[in-house]
Scaffold this motif. Structure first.
Motif, short mmCIF file in Angstrom:
data_model
loop_
_atom_site.label_atom_id
_atom_site.label_comp_id
_atom_site.label_asym_id
_atom_site.label_seq_id
_atom_site.Cartn_x
_atom_site.Cartn_y
_atom_site.Cartn_z
N ILE A 130 0.63 -1.52 0.37
CA ILE A 130 0.33 -0.13 0.28
C ILE A 130 1.02 1.39 0.20
O ILE A 130 2.07 1.00 1.01
CB ILE A 130 -1.27 0.00 0.75
CG1 ILE A 130 -1.73 -1.70 0.61
CG2 ILE A 130 -1.75 1.07 1.25
CD1 ILE A 130 -2.81 -1.65 2.39
N ALA B 101 -6.13 7.31 1.73
CA ALA B 101 -6.35 5.85 1.49
C ALA B 101 -7.59 6.60 0.33
O ALA B 101 -8.67 5.47 -0.21
CB ALA B 101 -6.22 4.90 2.26
N ARG C 296 -8.31 6.28 -3.39
CA ARG C 296 -7.07 5.44 -3.89
C ARG C 296 -6.97 3.94 -3.45
O ARG C 296 -6.45 3.20 -3.90
CB ARG C 296 -5.91 6.06 -3.27
CG ARG C 296 -5.38 7.01 -3.74
CD ARG C 296 -4.14 8.35 -3.08
NE ARG C 296 -2.88 6.99 -3.08
CZ ARG C 296 -1.43 7.56 -3.01
NH1 ARG C 296 -1.65 8.22 -2.12
NH2 ARG C 296 -0.58 6.24 -3.83
N TYR C 297 -7.74 3.42 -2.80
CA TYR C 297 -7.48 2.08 -2.18
C TYR C 297 -8.76 1.64 -1.17
O TYR C 297 -9.97 2.61 -0.89
CB TYR C 297 -6.59 1.72 -1.00
CG TYR C 297 -5.15 1.27 -1.36
CD1 TYR C 297 -4.39 0.79 -2.24
CD2 TYR C 297 -4.78 2.89 -0.62
CE1 TYR C 297 -3.58 0.53 -2.66
CE2 TYR C 297 -3.39 3.19 -1.26
CZ TYR C 297 -2.37 1.97 -2.78
OH TYR C 297 -1.10 2.22 -3.46
N ASP C 298 -9.54 0.44 -1.45
CA ASP C 298 -10.82 0.42 -0.23
C ASP C 298 -10.81 0.11 0.93
O ASP C 298 -9.37 -0.09 1.24
CB ASP C 298 -11.28 -1.31 -0.85
CG ASP C 298 -11.76 -1.00 -2.91
OD1 ASP C 298 -12.36 0.09 -3.04
OD2 ASP C 298 -11.50 -2.19 -2.95
N SER D 140 -4.30 -6.36 4.29
CA SER D 140 -4.26 -5.19 4.21
C SER D 140 -3.88 -4.54 5.39
O SER D 140 -3.49 -5.03 6.18
CB SER D 140 -6.31 -5.62 4.79
OG SER D 140 -6.28 -6.32 6.26
N TYR E 165 -7.44 -1.87 2.65
CA TYR E 165 -7.18 -2.79 1.75
C TYR E 165 -5.89 -2.88 0.30
O TYR E 165 -6.13 -1.90 -0.59
CB TYR E 165 -8.46 -3.58 1.24
CG TYR E 165 -9.49 -3.74 1.77
CD1 TYR E 165 -9.25 -4.49 2.96
CD2 TYR E 165 -10.67 -2.88 2.09
CE1 TYR E 165 -9.72 -5.06 4.35
CE2 TYR E 165 -11.76 -2.75 3.43
CZ TYR E 165 -11.26 -4.09 4.40
OH TYR E 165 -11.76 -4.57 5.05
N ALA E 166 -5.70 -3.46 0.07
CA ALA E 166 -4.30 -3.34 -1.05
C ALA E 166 -5.17 -3.28 -2.27
O ALA E 166 -4.16 -2.81 -3.23
CB ALA E 166 -3.27 -4.11 -1.00
N SER E 167 -6.02 -3.57 -2.45
CA SER E 167 -6.42 -3.47 -3.85
C SER E 167 -7.51 -2.15 -3.65
O SER E 167 -8.00 -1.60 -3.58
CB SER E 167 -7.79 -4.39 -4.06
OG SER E 167 -8.93 -4.08 -3.15
N ALA E 168 -7.47 -1.46 -5.48
CA ALA E 168 -8.04 -0.01 -5.59
C ALA E 168 -9.24 0.14 -5.94
O ALA E 168 -9.98 -0.86 -5.76
CB ALA E 168 -7.10 0.35 -6.67
#
Length: 177
Positions: A41, A54, A57-59, A68, A148-151
């Motif tokens: 992240i 975040a 940018r990130y969930d 996470s 979370y690491a996902s966008a």
């Protein structure tokens, strides 16, 4: 051996012995750069700014997931907050964390226990294993939630219009999904 060659070796060994006696001056490992490295992240700055950074940018959420980052809020005992990566989800109210600079200045701790003690089961109040006591810390710590690491998922885009010709050669538009 020539005088120049001897001078080179003397200088080399003097420099080598000087390096061996000078203490390292590297800084203390902090939680934010460590969390960035282990989670992927890409946020910077003090830990207490990560939750806000975040957004968009990130969930973000209140469900623990492996990889996470749990973002702790500022408090009197943690004025710049704290961040820690979830290395294992034990249950909805217990995780194992991997983080730096918690129990020991600059130390890295892997797979330490953290439990949700918030009244609404939303990870806004957390107790974390603390090395000097060998168990969960004596106090709970305020938290914002998980990054979370996902966008974030993009909103559904409008269907793409594709032009095609029919048998008469007339152009028509049709929606392609």
């Amino acid at each position: 051996m020539s005088a120049g060659f001897r001078a080179f070796f003397a200088t080399f060994f003097l420099a080598l012995s000087t390096l061996a006696t000078v203490p390292a001056s590297a800084g203390t490992l902090q939680c934010a750069p460590f969390a960035r490295q282990v989670s992927g992240i890409d946020l910077h700055g003090n830990a207490n700014t990560w939750w806000g950074q975040a957004e968009g940018r990130y969930d973000r959420g209140h469900e623990p997931r492996v990889g996470s980052v749990l973002a702790f809020a500022s408090s009197r005992s943690m004025p710049v907050g704290h961040v820690a990566m979830v290395s294992k989800v034990v249950s909805g109210r217990e995780v194992l964390l991997t983080h730096a600079n918690w129990s020991y200045r600059g130390g890295i701790e892997r797979d330490v226990r953290a439990i949700d003690v918030s009244p609404n089961n939303d990870w806004t109040d957390v107790r974390v294993w603390y090395g000097p006591t060998g168990g969960l810390g004596l106090r709970s710590n305020p938290a914002k939630g998980f990054i979370y690491a996902s966008a974030p998922k993009a909103a559904d885009a409008a269907p793409v219009q594709i032009a095609s010709a029919d048998a008469t050669g007339a152009a028509a538009l049709r929606a392609a999904f």
